[in-house]
Scaffold this active site. Structure first.
Site, PDB file in Angstrom:
ATOM      1  N   HIS A 104      13.648  35.229  46.515  1.00  0.00           N
ATOM      2  CA  HIS A 104      13.750  34.508  47.815  1.00  0.00           C
ATOM      3  C   HIS A 104      15.196  34.069  47.989  1.00  0.00           C
ATOM      4  O   HIS A 104      15.655  33.156  47.306  1.00  0.00           O
ATOM      5  CB  HIS A 104      12.827  33.285  47.823  1.00  0.00           C
ATOM      6  CG  HIS A 104      12.852  32.516  49.106  1.00  0.00           C
ATOM      7  ND1 HIS A 104      11.711  32.067  49.733  1.00  0.00           N
ATOM      8  CD2 HIS A 104      13.865  32.105  49.898  1.00  0.00           C
ATOM      9  CE1 HIS A 104      12.026  31.425  50.833  1.00  0.00           C
ATOM     10  NE2 HIS A 104      13.343  31.423  50.959  1.00  0.00           N
ATOM     11  N   HIS A 120      18.621  33.582  50.919  1.00  0.00           N
ATOM     12  CA  HIS A 120      19.235  33.621  52.254  1.00  0.00           C
ATOM     13  C   HIS A 120      20.675  34.091  52.127  1.00  0.00           C
ATOM     14  O   HIS A 120      21.483  33.439  51.457  1.00  0.00           O
ATOM     15  CB  HIS A 120      19.224  32.225  52.900  1.00  0.00           C
ATOM     16  CG  HIS A 120      17.840  31.717  53.125  1.00  0.00           C
ATOM     17  ND1 HIS A 120      17.155  31.919  54.309  1.00  0.00           N
ATOM     18  CD2 HIS A 120      16.994  31.042  52.313  1.00  0.00           C
ATOM     19  CE1 HIS A 120      15.951  31.372  54.207  1.00  0.00           C
ATOM     20  NE2 HIS A 120      15.827  30.839  53.005  1.00  0.00           N
ATOM     21  N   LYS A 128       7.673  38.200  56.080  1.00  0.00           N
ATOM     22  CA  LYS A 128       7.790  36.749  55.917  1.00  0.00           C
ATOM     23  C   LYS A 128       7.065  36.006  57.033  1.00  0.00           C
ATOM     24  O   LYS A 128       7.284  36.286  58.214  1.00  0.00           O
ATOM     25  CB  LYS A 128       9.273  36.371  55.937  1.00  0.00           C
ATOM     26  CG  LYS A 128       9.536  34.880  55.921  1.00  0.00           C
ATOM     27  CD  LYS A 128       9.242  34.272  54.552  1.00  0.00           C
ATOM     28  CE  LYS A 128       9.321  32.763  54.608  1.00  0.00           C
ATOM     29  NZ  LYS A 128      10.247  32.195  53.653  1.00  0.00           N
ATOM     30  N   HIS A 150       6.070  30.738  54.002  1.00  0.00           N
ATOM     31  CA  HIS A 150       6.616  29.371  53.999  1.00  0.00           C
ATOM     32  C   HIS A 150       5.422  28.461  54.224  1.00  0.00           C
ATOM     33  O   HIS A 150       4.920  28.337  55.341  1.00  0.00           O
ATOM     34  CB  HIS A 150       7.673  29.185  55.094  1.00  0.00           C
ATOM     35  CG  HIS A 150       8.288  27.816  55.057  1.00  0.00           C
ATOM     36  ND1 HIS A 150       9.580  27.581  54.677  1.00  0.00           N
ATOM     37  CD2 HIS A 150       7.762  26.593  55.312  1.00  0.00           C
ATOM     38  CE1 HIS A 150       9.831  26.283  54.698  1.00  0.00           C
ATOM     39  NE2 HIS A 150       8.743  25.665  55.089  1.00  0.00           N
ATOM     40  N   HIS A 203       8.645  29.005  47.266  1.00  0.00           N
ATOM     41  CA  HIS A 203       9.238  27.688  46.978  1.00  0.00           C
ATOM     42  C   HIS A 203       8.190  26.576  46.935  1.00  0.00           C
ATOM     43  O   HIS A 203       8.255  25.617  47.687  1.00  0.00           O
ATOM     44  CB  HIS A 203      10.357  27.335  47.960  1.00  0.00           C
ATOM     45  CG  HIS A 203      10.122  27.647  49.406  1.00  0.00           C
ATOM     46  ND1 HIS A 203       9.004  27.253  50.083  1.00  0.00           N
ATOM     47  CD2 HIS A 203      10.873  28.313  50.303  1.00  0.00           C
ATOM     48  CE1 HIS A 203       9.089  27.663  51.319  1.00  0.00           C
ATOM     49  NE2 HIS A 203      10.203  28.313  51.495  1.00  0.00           N
ATOM     50  N   ASP A 236      15.747  30.474  46.777  1.00  0.00           N
ATOM     51  CA  ASP A 236      15.893  29.907  48.116  1.00  0.00           C
ATOM     52  C   ASP A 236      17.308  29.374  48.313  1.00  0.00           C
ATOM     53  O   ASP A 236      17.507  28.382  49.032  1.00  0.00           O
ATOM     54  CB  ASP A 236      14.850  28.808  48.379  1.00  0.00           C
ATOM     55  CG  ASP A 236      14.702  28.501  49.878  1.00  0.00           C
ATOM     56  OD1 ASP A 236      15.211  29.290  50.698  1.00  0.00           O
ATOM     57  OD2 ASP A 236      14.070  27.484  50.213  1.00  0.00           O
TER      58      ASP A 236
HETATM   59  O1  DOR Z   1      15.828  24.492  52.928  1.00  0.00           O
HETATM   60  C1  DOR Z   1      15.585  25.526  53.527  1.00  0.00           C
HETATM   61  N1  DOR Z   1      16.567  26.270  54.068  1.00  0.00           N
HETATM   62  N2  DOR Z   1      14.316  25.910  53.667  1.00  0.00           N
HETATM   63  C2  DOR Z   1      13.984  26.965  54.422  1.00  0.00           C
HETATM   64  O2  DOR Z   1      12.823  27.252  54.513  1.00  0.00           O
HETATM   65  C3  DOR Z   1      15.006  27.693  55.192  1.00  0.00           C
HETATM   66  C4  DOR Z   1      16.312  27.571  54.589  1.00  0.00           C
HETATM   67  C5  DOR Z   1      17.440  28.025  55.483  1.00  0.00           C
HETATM   68  O3  DOR Z   1      17.349  29.110  56.069  1.00  0.00           O
HETATM   69  O4  DOR Z   1      18.438  27.313  55.574  1.00  0.00           O
HETATM   70 ZN    ZN Z   2      14.123  30.029  52.246  1.00  0.00          ZN
END
Ligand code: DOR
Ligand code: ZN
Length: 346
Positions: free
Chosen positions: A14, A16, A100, A137, A175, A248
């Site tokens: 997971h 970003h 997702k 999520h 998460h 995450d």
């Molecule tokens: O803390 C988070 N940041 N939780 C999420 O689900 C999304 C993520 C983000 O894209 O910044």
């Molecule tokens: Zn995330």
């Protein structure tokens, strides 16, 4: 005393990576140590079609450091308009590894997510037929539900009913932050897995709120009470293959975090493996780090374990930059709050 640990190269289930200048700056932080990562689709606009995923994948491959073998595992962002035909085609050519599900309004860039779960049941049925996992999520968004209860309520009112209706659907509850999440995944058989972040093994809600508000510890799902952190640590280090690493790691510039209404996300890509080795050593479970970081994830996703290895070495304290520079501004690296002694041998 163990001071060297060699494990199969880990994956991040997971992650970003964002886009543009941010992508360029954060991708090397993950590609340095990880072989693969499940790439979150919550861009603006989100990655909703196979064509979007192919384009995003190309941009990641472009941004990748030369000589890096890092492999992005793409996902589609499920909306009430997702077309079964497009999704099946993307899965068939292995362009996507998962889909997702964001409940609309749950977190960063989730406005296009699902409002009425009945409107996606046909897509989920198709995913179950072809064995395509759903990454979830797991938080309800109802304003009247306390933010600290949103995960537990989601399990009861959304996730469990969906899994009862479509028992073959393979689900990753992402998460997880509560004992409820741990218990649900542990008791859920082999169609459910759970990812655990690095930061949720380290912080509880006091770290965010006691003694002054700490925006860099704010993420979603928000860290809960200490008893929940301890349940997560037991799950991550306990050897149950249902649990695997999904950092995450979610970069936001300091300018976006340090606001009256700051963004959610902890950026942990840079020091994740040092922190994990510390946590697993504290729990007397260094021998289980490989399972959590490198073996359980591929097993759930039915992918091979990575062939090569990394070696962690324990020694003098390791320092990491407090921030990394990006074309959009600095991004603060997660501070675990204790000295780190494990580093990855380069
Ligand atoms: O803390 C988070 N940041 N939780 C999420 O689900 C999304 C993520 C983000 O894209 O910044
Ligand atoms: Zn995330």
């Amino acid at each position: 005393m163990t001071d060297r640990l060699t494990i199969r190269r880990p994956d991040d289930w997971h992650l970003h990576l964002r886009d543009g200048d941010m992508l360029k700056a954060v991708l090397p932080e993950t590609a340095r140590h990880f072989a693969r990562a499940i790439i979150m689709p919550n861009l603006v606009p989100p990655v909703v079609t196979g064509a979007d995923a192919a384009d995003y994948r190309d941009r990641i491959m472009w941004a990748k450091p030369k000589n890096s073998k890092f492999q992005p595992l793409m996902t589609l962002y499920l909306t009430e308009e997702t077309e079964v035909r497009d999704l099946r085609a993307a899965a068939e050519i292995r362009l996507i590894t998962a889909v997702k599900l964001y409940p609309a309004g749950a977190t960063t860039n989730s406005q296009s997510g699902v409002r009425d779960f009945r409107n996606v049941m046909r897509v989920l049925e198709n995913m179950a037929q072809i064995g395509l996992p759903l990454c979830v999520h797991g938080e309800v968004t109802d304003a009247e539900i306390d933010i600290f209860d949103r995960e537990a309520v989601f399990i009861e009112t959304v996730l469990d009913p969906i899994r009862r209706e479509i028992p073959e659907l393979r689900v990753v509850m992402e998460h997880i932050t509560t004992r409820d999440g741990v218990d649900y995944v542990a008791g859920g058989g082999d169609t459910i897995g759970g990812t655990i972040t690095t930061h949720h093994l380290v912080i509880n809600r006091n770290h965010i709120l006691a003694g002054g508000i700490k925006p860099h510890y704010y993420c979603l799902p928000v860290a809960k009470r200490e008893e929940h952190r301890l349940a997560l640590r037991a799950a991550a280090t306990g050897g149950d293959p249902s649990f695997f690493l999904g950092t995450d790691s979610a970069p936001h510039t300091d300018a976006a975090k340090l606001q009256p209404c700051g963004c959610a996300g902890c950026f942990t890509a840079t020091n994740t493996l040092s922190i994990l080795a510390h946590v697993f050593e504290e729990e007397g479970a260094l021998d289980r780090l490989e399972g959590f970081a490198s073996r359980h994830g591929p097993a759930f996703y039915k992918l091979p374990v990575n062939e090569d290895t990394i070696t962690l070495i324990k020694g003098d304290p390791v320092t990491y930059p407090t921030q990394i520079e990006t074309g959009d501004g600095p991004v603060t690296v997660f501070d675990p709050g204790f000295p780190l002694h494990w580093r990855v041998e380069e």
